[in-house]
Design an enzyme around this catalytic site. Structure first.
Site, PDB file in Angstrom:
ATOM      1  N   SER A 120      33.585  44.364  37.898  1.00 54.42           N
ATOM      2  CA  SER A 120      33.980  43.365  36.906  1.00 54.42           C
ATOM      3  C   SER A 120      32.801  42.571  36.367  1.00 54.42           C
ATOM      4  O   SER A 120      31.838  42.300  37.102  1.00 54.42           O
ATOM      5  CB  SER A 120      34.978  42.383  37.527  1.00 54.42           C
ATOM      6  OG  SER A 120      36.143  43.049  37.961  1.00 54.42           O
ATOM      7  N   HIS A 144      41.593  37.961  39.127  1.00 53.02           N
ATOM      8  CA  HIS A 144      41.726  38.889  40.261  1.00 53.02           C
ATOM      9  C   HIS A 144      42.118  38.170  41.549  1.00 53.02           C
ATOM     10  O   HIS A 144      42.896  38.704  42.348  1.00 53.02           O
ATOM     11  CB  HIS A 144      40.423  39.663  40.453  1.00 53.02           C
ATOM     12  CG  HIS A 144      40.193  40.713  39.402  1.00 53.02           C
ATOM     13  ND1 HIS A 144      41.000  41.819  39.263  1.00 53.02           N
ATOM     14  CD2 HIS A 144      39.262  40.808  38.415  1.00 53.02           C
ATOM     15  CE1 HIS A 144      40.574  42.556  38.251  1.00 53.02           C
ATOM     16  NE2 HIS A 144      39.523  41.967  37.720  1.00 53.02           N
TER      17      HIS A 144
END
Length: 540
Positions: free
Chosen positions: A358, A474
């Site tokens: 990410s 997340h």
């Protein structure tokens, strides 16, 4: 449209700046109403979609503009108040087409009319509350049960029913009617995008209430039960593939070969579709099947052909993109990730690790702000110490002694500064990013950047939650922070947003619900020992 046509379109229409997706919102007309198609052509600036050149007006047009506004306002009123079902579709079509013909300013004015004049009736609400508070509760009398109890509570039930009805704003009827109208759900998401655009410039209480109510409705209508999980492949219609190119927000798709690679062996792409918006994913996620958790985006996008899928043990989520600005704040990604994990695990039992690679979009903004402010405080601190021997309460040298010395030892022609923080600031803000091409500068910057990145991810909070938007996404979904990776994204976007660093979040299936609950309840961030070690170095 065939794949050859898609190839031609991609060459002609690929974004001029790989980091700028605003020019691609109109890549393909949507198969909805004429009005929504018009919106797609106009909405290329990320703001109110009527604000393009096609809606500019001259003084001589002001009369026509006012007449158009009043016409659309009347059609909106009819769409809200009319009960004749047989003509309602025509009224809704007239309203949607008229809405997209309005200028930026008139769109704003119309939404304010909707928010203020079609709100709930507060006088009625106040009267009902007075009646309710004036009732004598049966519990204050003798205890009753059965039919007598129902009779004792009948006044409460009646006023409560009336109060629930009174607390619903009038504009709810418009939302409900559009939701069942062809193209209406898409239109509602565009209206909300316009509302959000206005709210970034003006904090208008009535408009914020309108947004909140519409958001709640969209959350209900876009529940996981109403969404279809679809695996996007090279065999899908070119019109759908074109939208994947247009809306990819994390790692732009550079050409047809790149798109084919992302949909080919060793890769997966899944999207959520809604029956009311056919042929267009609301959100999609890209997955790479790997032997190990990747440490750089080059491993995923540009390295040699992928390994055989049967040898993969890791499903790596490397990009998740939302296609509708009007659905901001509606966490479709949470449900998408969980559905994809379940599907991949069922189809490929040998996959045991589910992780991400990410970006850290807020890191450099936070770091540069910190370096700049602390450098200013350092100058004041030096003056204060010379004057009275004290030091500033707010001053913090965020560099360790050895990091400070290494930065100050650099030749002046490379970077200047009164202290290590200013030297570091000047290196990181250089438009040429010369440090990325110098092994010496990389070795000097690596330790402080990695350490401060770990601090940013684990310790910097906003309202008790992670400051970084991707981290917050997340973590609230139940992931943990596993590893940060140096030189993981050398693109201009990666350098400007995170100094080339990327992060792996890991979804441990047995802990997803536990981690999500502890993060939601008290902001606890679960991380690997390596990440905690970086943070311990920061606080030593």
């Amino acid at each position: 449209m065939n794949k050859k046509a898609l190839s031609i379109l991609m060459r002609a229409r690929m974004r001029p700046n790989a980091n700028d997706r605003t020019n691609n919102l109109s890549l393909s007309p949507l198969p909805l109403t004429k009005a929504v198609n018009q919106m797609q052509r106009q909405n290329s600036d990320g703001n109110l979609s009527g604000g393009g050149e096609g809606n500019s007006t001259s003084p001589n047009d002001s009369g026509n503009t006012e007449r158009e506004f009043q016409r659309v306002r009347a059609s909106m009123h009819s769409a809200i108040m009319m009960n004749k079902i047989e003509v309602l579709d025509d009224v809704l079509n007239n309203f949607s087409e008229g809405y997209f013909s309005l200028s930026h300013e008139n769109r704003r004015n119309l939404l304010l009319v909707l928010a203020r004049e079609y709100d709930l009736n507060r006088s009625q609400v106040r009267e009902l509350i007075k009646q309710y508070l004036g009732l004598e509760h049966p519990a204050d009398k003798a205890q009753v049960s059965g039919p007598e109890e129902d009779g004792s509570f009948s006044s409460f039930y009646r006023i409560e029913r009336n109060l629930r009805h009174a607390l619903k704003p009038v504009y709810e009827d418009l939302f409900e009617r559009l939701n069942t109208h062809p193209g209406g759900l898409r239109f509602l998401s565009i209206i909300r995008a316009d509302i959000l655009s206005i709210l970034t410039e003006e904090n208008i209480a009535s408009l914020r209430a309108l947004d909140s109510y519409l958001k709640e409705k969209l959350i209900t209508w876009l529940s996981p039960a109403a969404l279809e999980l679809h695996q996007i492949t090279w065999d899908d219609p070119a019109s759908l593939l074109e939208k994947i190119v247009a809306y990819e927000a994390v790692h732009p798709i550079s050409n047809l070969l790149d798109l084919k690679r992302r949909l080919g062996p060793g890769r997966r792409c899944f999207g959520y579709l809604h029956p009311a918006i056919p042929g267009e994913p609301l959100i999609f996620i890209e997955v790479a099947l790997l032997k190990d958790v990747a440490q750089s985006i080059q491993e995923v996008l540009w390295d040699s052909p992928p390994i055989p899928e049967s040898e993969a043990t890791c499903a790596l989520f490397y990009s998740i993109s939302s296609t509708q600005p009007g659905l901001a704040g509606i966490n479709l990604g949470k449900f998408l990730i969980k559905r994809v994990v379940t599907l991949v695990k069922r189809e490929m039992s040998h996959i045991s690790t589910f992780a991400t690679l990410s970006p850290i979009p807020g890191f450099m903004q936070w770091l540069l702000s910190k370096l700049a402010s602390q450098t200013i405080l350092a100058e004041g601190d030096m003056s204060q110490q010379q004057a009275d021997g004290s030091s500033s309460t707010f001053y913090e040298n965020i560099l360790k002694t050895e990091e400070e010395e290494a930065l100050m030892s650099l030749p002046k022609d490379i970077a200047e500064g009164i202290n290590g923080m200013e030297v570091m600031f000047n290196l990181l803000t250089s438009k040429s990013y010369k440090w990325i091409h110098s092994p010496e500068l990389q070795s000097i910057l690596k330790k402080p950047l990695m350490r401060l990145c770990a601090r940013y991810l684990l310790q910097e909070k906003k309202r008790g939650k992670a400051l970084d938007s991707v981290a917050n996404f997340h973590l609230q979904n139940g992931a943990m922070v596993e590893r940060i990776n140096w030189l993981a994204d050398r693109s201009e976007k990666g350098l400007s947003q995170s100094g080339s660093i990327m992060v792996n979040y890991v979804y441990r299936l047995e802990h997803i619900e536990e981690f999500a609950h502890s993060y939601f309840s008290n902001g606890e961030i679960h991380a690997s020992p390596d990440l905690h070690h970086y943070v311990e170095e920061t606080t030593c």
